[in-house]
Design an enzyme around this catalytic site. Structure first.
Site, mmCIF file in Angstrom:
data_model
loop_
_atom_site.group_PDB
_atom_site.id
_atom_site.type_symbol
_atom_site.label_atom_id
_atom_site.label_comp_id
_atom_site.label_asym_id
_atom_site.label_seq_id
_atom_site.Cartn_x
_atom_site.Cartn_y
_atom_site.Cartn_z
ATOM 1 N N CYS B 236 0.816 -1.211 0.000
ATOM 2 C CA CYS B 236 0.000 0.000 0.000
ATOM 3 C C CYS B 236 0.854 1.269 0.000
ATOM 4 O O CYS B 236 1.021 1.924 1.024
ATOM 5 C CB CYS B 236 -0.975 0.045 1.159
ATOM 6 S SG CYS B 236 -2.146 1.406 0.995
ATOM 7 N N LYS B 395 1.864 -3.705 -4.651
ATOM 8 C CA LYS B 395 1.721 -4.521 -3.454
ATOM 9 C C LYS B 395 0.471 -4.040 -2.739
ATOM 10 O O LYS B 395 0.532 -3.379 -1.723
ATOM 11 C CB LYS B 395 2.961 -4.416 -2.573
ATOM 12 C CG LYS B 395 4.219 -5.011 -3.210
ATOM 13 C CD LYS B 395 5.306 -5.224 -2.204
ATOM 14 C CE LYS B 395 6.621 -5.624 -2.859
ATOM 15 N NZ LYS B 395 6.526 -6.793 -3.751
ATOM 16 N N CYS B 430 -5.138 2.504 -5.709
ATOM 17 C CA CYS B 430 -4.813 3.116 -4.439
ATOM 18 C C CYS B 430 -5.914 4.128 -4.123
ATOM 19 O O CYS B 430 -5.930 5.212 -4.694
ATOM 20 C CB CYS B 430 -3.461 3.828 -4.553
ATOM 21 S SG CYS B 430 -3.058 4.812 -3.112
#
Lengths: 130, 486
Positions: B236, B395, B430
């Site tokens: 993140c 990730k 995100c």
């Protein structure tokens, strides 16, 4: 409040129908390169990384014949993009600088195809040395 | 529903809630339960499951989101699944994206806690141990309990380890996982102004520390908040900034923003790899008087005196390089000390050593795979996904959500003696929280261009995406991904 709930339910329905990113966007147009990976390697890369991608101590360059394409591609991608994470930066500051200059001279390449070229021609499997 | 209608509808929704707001309970009820029901119902965008009679013993190392979703989809697809999951952590499946919200006091840790045992697909076997030795030439894995497991196919989904030991002065020597025993770290991180949302209890402690920081600012004291981002890939990538945006929001709420100085110190020299998002974030920072200082890597902390030491590094023009036919560059660095009242640490992250150093690992530790098919570069019967896979950028849970479907299709192809053909395109997402009530939904892929799923300007902060982040993504994960459906 009733209106809010109505609007919200509609929103939930839309989101779940569309799904968060359920479309696989290809994203971006296809890039074409002036030179093949073989041409880029034999005209430019070899000068510092060696004719067998073995790396050169006097130039402080790392070998590239110790990794397979999948792994090497990640490094080449990192160099080309000056990092692969949002704000982590890169270990490849020097090469990122050099690569930019080389691109200006026409030595741009696709990381995947370059990684495959290097593996095919130079990779030495350390586990097979018996 | 066509795009134009959807766009209009959603603009109305966004505008409607921007002014009015909605109580958390109502939103949770409608959005969460409604969304989950939708996912389970006929409107689910999953393809009809093709079943396969392929046989083979599949071992999955790691029972986080990626591993469990893979296990579930394999169970749904194979007629005779033979699946073993190795996972020592009882709360490995927890909803980690919620930890940012816990850190800002918007959720509690219980909201993020999922029990591993509730998500084992029926028929799959769970071994509550970790893998300690890999012998992929003989298709075996040794466990922490001393068992040797023979497999036909291996899926590595072991995630990352948090390595606080690389930061001097904290007195931490062990690596930890994001959910599990964090006592070695919690003794120091989560105390005296030091915080980190990157592990389960860390979220709770961050909120405690943040409240003290805000109280100090409110009392009239001039305070400094420092937010770090390390020189390793991290899970993140947006969270180091999200917690800073939320600190800013909480300070404003308390009417104490003027007394606080907030600065982001990332190792890299950008906010985001995608220029459009980078520019949007810099603009948002400026608007909020949030500062940044690129090329600073946290190397030490003095908890007693509240001083963080960074390695500041920069480039200088170097000597003429004959081969390059250009000037090269020289790398320079020096240590700089930065005092703090509140220090949010994003720790360096690594692949577990037993995997990194095994034949399955790589020079940087991550498991090297062909990034499209997720098949190991050396071993055709081994696949990897999630945070431990050596693929660029993602990730995130959003990446894992795309990867597991590709992986299962390819694994089954290999089990059937065919070549893997399904391809992961690098999609990741995100949802960047920019305040309490707004999110910028940054979707992108390896082309480094925004790849929005919705017909909006993706660089705008929207209430709509806040609802998605805070209310919809968790049930989507729970009912969609962890059951292998979506």
């Amino acid at each position: 409040m009733k209106k809010s709930i109505l609007v919200l339910t509609t929103a939930a329905a839309m989101l779940t129908i569309v799904g968060c990113g359920s479309k696989d966007n290809a994203g971006g147009e296809k890039v074409t390169y002036a030179k093949t990976s073989a041409e880029v390697y034999t005209q430019s890369c070899y000068k510092c990384h060696g004719d067998k991608a073995q790396g050169m101590t006097e130039k402080k360059t790392p070998p590239m014949n110790d990794r397979q394409a999948g792994e090497l591609e990640l490094d080449l991608y990192d160099v080309k993009n000056e990092g692969t994470n949002q704000s982590s930066g890169t270990d490849h500051d020097k090469m990122a600088h050099n690569m930019k200059k080389l691109f200006e001279k026409g030595f741009d390449y696709d990381p995947k195809s370059m990684a495959m070229y290097i593996e095919k021609n130079f990779y030495i499997n350390p586990h097979k040395k018996k | 529903m066509n795009e134009k209608m959807m766009k209009e509808g959603m603009e109305i929704i966004d505008a409607h809630f921007k002014g009015e707001g909605v109580s958390r309970r109502d939103a949770m009820k409608m959005f969460g339960a409604g969304g989950a029901a939708m996912l389970l119902g006929s409107g689910v965008p999953t393809q009809a499951q093709a079943s396969s009679s392929a046989k083979g013993k599949i071992l999955i190392v790691g029972g986080g989101l990626a591993g469990m979703a893979t296990a579930a989809k394999l169970t749904n697809t194979l007629d005779n699944p033979d699946i073993t999951i190795l996972e020592p952590g009882a709360s490995s499946t927890s909803y980690q994206p919620g930890q940012t919200l816990v850190g800002a006091g918007l959720w509690t840790n219980e909201d993020t806690e999922y029990k591993r045992d509730d998500f084992i697909p029926s028929g799959a076997k769970l071994i509550k141990e970790s893998a300690v030795e890999f012998d992929p030439d003989n298709n075996t894995v040794k466990t922490s309990g001393g068992q040797t497991i023979k497999y036909d196919f291996l899926v590595v989904a072991a995630g990352v380890k948090l390595d606080f030991s690389r930061i001097k002065g904290l007195g931490i020597t062990d690596t930890i996982t994001s959910r599990g025993d964090d006592s070695a770290v919690r003794k120091i991180v989560g105390q005296n102004g030091i915080a980190s949302i990157y592990f389960g209890n860390g979220g709770t402690d961050t909120w405690t520390q943040m409240q003290k920081f805000i109280a100090d600012a409110k009392s009239g004291k001039k305070v400094k908040g420092v937010f770090t981002h390390p020189n390793t890939p991290i899970k993140c990538g947006g969270a180091p900034k999200k917690i800073m945006y939320l600190t800013d929001a909480r300070l404003r709420e308390a009417g104490a923003r003027d007394n606080a100085d907030l600065t982001f110190y990332p190792n890299g020299s950008a906010m985001f790899g995608v220029p459009e998002y980078h520019n949007a974030i810099q603009k948002q920072f400026t608007e909020r008087d949030m500062k940044w200082n690129y090329r600073h890597n946290l190397i030490a902390v003095d908890p007693k005196n509240k001083v963080a030491t960074f390695n500041r590094h920069w480039k200088e023009k170097g000597a003429w390089d004959e081969d390059l036919e250009e000037y090269g560059i020289d790398l320079k660095s020096k240590e700089v000390e930065v005092p703090y009242d509140f220090l949010h640490i994003t720790p360096p992250m690594i692949a577990a050593e037993e995997i990194a150093k095994s034949p399955l690992g790589s020079t940087k530790g991550w498991v090297p795979v062909k990034k499209e098919t997720l098949q190991h570069v050396k071993y055709k019967n081994v696949f990897a996904l999630g945070d431990i896979a050596a693929v660029p950028m993602g990730k995130t849970g959003g990446s894992a959500r795309k990867q597991y479907a590709v992986l299962v299709e390819n694994l089954i192809s290999v089990m059937e003696g065919k070549e893997p053909t399904a391809k992961y395109g690098g999609y990741t997402v995100c949802p960047l929280i920019t305040s309490i009530g707004t999110v910028m939904l940054a979707e992108f892929d390896w082309s480094k261009k925004p790849t929005p799923s919705f017909p909006f300007d993706p660089t705008q902060e929207r209430w709509m995406w806040w609802l998605l982040k805070v209310y919809a993504l968790k049930p989507m994960t729970q009912y969609g991904m962890l059951s292998g459906r979506a």
